[in-house]
Design an enzyme around this catalytic site. Sequence first.
Site, PDB file in Angstrom:
ATOM      1  N   LYS A 125       0.821  -1.224   0.000  1.00 37.47           N
ATOM      2  CA  LYS A 125       0.000   0.000   0.000  1.00 37.47           C
ATOM      3  C   LYS A 125       0.848   1.265   0.000  1.00 37.47           C
ATOM      4  O   LYS A 125       0.592   2.192  -0.762  1.00 37.47           O
ATOM      5  CB  LYS A 125      -0.914   0.026   1.238  1.00 37.47           C
ATOM      6  CG  LYS A 125      -1.946  -1.068   1.303  1.00 37.47           C
ATOM      7  CD  LYS A 125      -2.886  -0.879   2.481  1.00 37.47           C
ATOM      8  CE  LYS A 125      -2.218  -0.984   3.832  1.00 37.47           C
ATOM      9  NZ  LYS A 125      -1.691  -2.322   4.123  1.00 37.47           N
ATOM     10  N   ASN A 148      -3.203   6.312   5.889  1.00 36.71           N
ATOM     11  CA  ASN A 148      -2.429   5.331   6.646  1.00 36.71           C
ATOM     12  C   ASN A 148      -0.930   5.469   6.419  1.00 36.71           C
ATOM     13  O   ASN A 148      -0.139   4.951   7.192  1.00 36.71           O
ATOM     14  CB  ASN A 148      -2.892   3.921   6.252  1.00 36.71           C
ATOM     15  CG  ASN A 148      -2.424   2.853   7.212  1.00 36.71           C
ATOM     16  OD1 ASN A 148      -2.690   2.909   8.410  1.00 36.71           O
ATOM     17  ND2 ASN A 148      -1.720   1.861   6.689  1.00 36.71           N
ATOM     18  N   HIS A 194      -4.557  -9.288  10.199  1.00 38.83           N
ATOM     19  CA  HIS A 194      -5.468  -8.600  11.123  1.00 38.83           C
ATOM     20  C   HIS A 194      -6.727  -9.407  11.428  1.00 38.83           C
ATOM     21  O   HIS A 194      -7.789  -8.827  11.677  1.00 38.83           O
ATOM     22  CB  HIS A 194      -5.868  -7.224  10.556  1.00 38.83           C
ATOM     23  CG  HIS A 194      -4.724  -6.300  10.318  1.00 38.83           C
ATOM     24  ND1 HIS A 194      -3.795  -6.003  11.294  1.00 38.83           N
ATOM     25  CD2 HIS A 194      -4.363  -5.599   9.204  1.00 38.83           C
ATOM     26  CE1 HIS A 194      -2.910  -5.158  10.796  1.00 38.83           C
ATOM     27  NE2 HIS A 194      -3.217  -4.910   9.533  1.00 38.83           N
TER      28      HIS A 194
END
Length: 459
Positions: A125, A148, A194
């Site tokens: 990302k 982020n 996650h």
Amino acid sequence: MTPVTTYEGRRVALFGLGGSGLATALALRAGGAEVAACDDNPASMERAQAQGIATVDLREADWSDFAALVLSPGVPLTHPEPHWTVGLARAAGVAVIGDVELFCRERAKSAPGAPFVAITGTNGKSTTTALIAHLLREAGHDVQMGGNIGTAILSLEPPMAGRVHVIELSSFQIDLTPSLAPSVGILLNITPDHLDRHGTMEQYAAIKERLVAGADLAVVGTDDGPSRLIAERREGPTVRVHVAGPTEALTPVDGLVAQEGVIREGDAVVADLTGIGSLRGAHNWQNAAVAAAAVRTLGVTGEALQAALRSFPGLPHRMEEVARRGRVLFVNDSKATNADSTEKALTAFRDIHWILGGKAKEGGIYPLVPLFSRVAHAYLIGAASDAFAATLEGAVPYTRCETLDVATRAAAEGAAASAAPEPVVLLSPACASYDQFRSFEERGDRFRELVRELVPTLP
């Protein structure tokens, strides 16, 4: 700052006063909202108070008075169990949202046509976000980059015609953004991650899918099963991106294909990554192909795209080329804190003098055994030394170095003595840093310093 005017004159509860939380409180206040902020950390409450933010104990608050609860993305929304503020909000019928949702509502209100590129995926990302921002800036666009990747989205300048927001989004942030509808939505890949916060792989993938489901144009990497299914379900305009193996026969596809560093659309070459050190490896070929698909929608093509790719400096600690001495290349990949991340670096190089170790993750380096033929010598540091030595035994020669300074010097000397065309000293620890360093950034910074001290002394 992007003032949040959509809650002007209304009272908003906010929990979590870290960097993005404090930025959100200030943006809400700037837009005319009354903020009631809270945090479990008294020091965070004091910092907010020092900036004029009203703090309260939300356990004692009248929730019927709140228009919304803005939750920090680091605070559990669903798993392992909802945070206590979430329970109070739901009992009162109060919507639970995040700072990205506030941005989306502000964009919809004030500049609905403003370009908004949103990027998610399990891996890659940050590199893709930085690359897209770089390509657009090189082409002369007004670019705001954040989310982020580091800068809170509401700390950026507000959306407006001609200004492009390039935003990295984690699954935590997407989960708090029900109206997410970027002009370009990018999904790189999905692998298990996650699950303690999302419960199941299916739920994790469903959250990622929301980013592209509402996008005007979706760009989807199709080299893993969950992402491929998402691309197949997508009904709107979609660009599929595939990274082909070196001997794979190419067939016409609907989208872009990257093979051996060359990105193609059908028979046409879109970009050639050959010789671009900051975009080595198949994972970076995917990142670059996805970025190319995104920026082409904003007019960055041809020679302008190729030139901007060649000037991309890369990100610190992610296969960062920090120095070269003769044939020897020094690479800082301190961000590789598990075997999956280190695999990308081992695949990108040969004749590797590999510095690894630290606080090991589950599974250690066993998944990397098929790549051991690329490693000339391993230099072990930190708490994982015994476990990693056992995996390397009989397959890769290794030296126990204990500390990074000893390992860096030993690896540099070993690489300098190699007859290979381009020996590589690679810090890619496959471990967390916490046994010897406070963060992977500190570890990478120290490696960079050591290399710069050593290089002038090498033969």
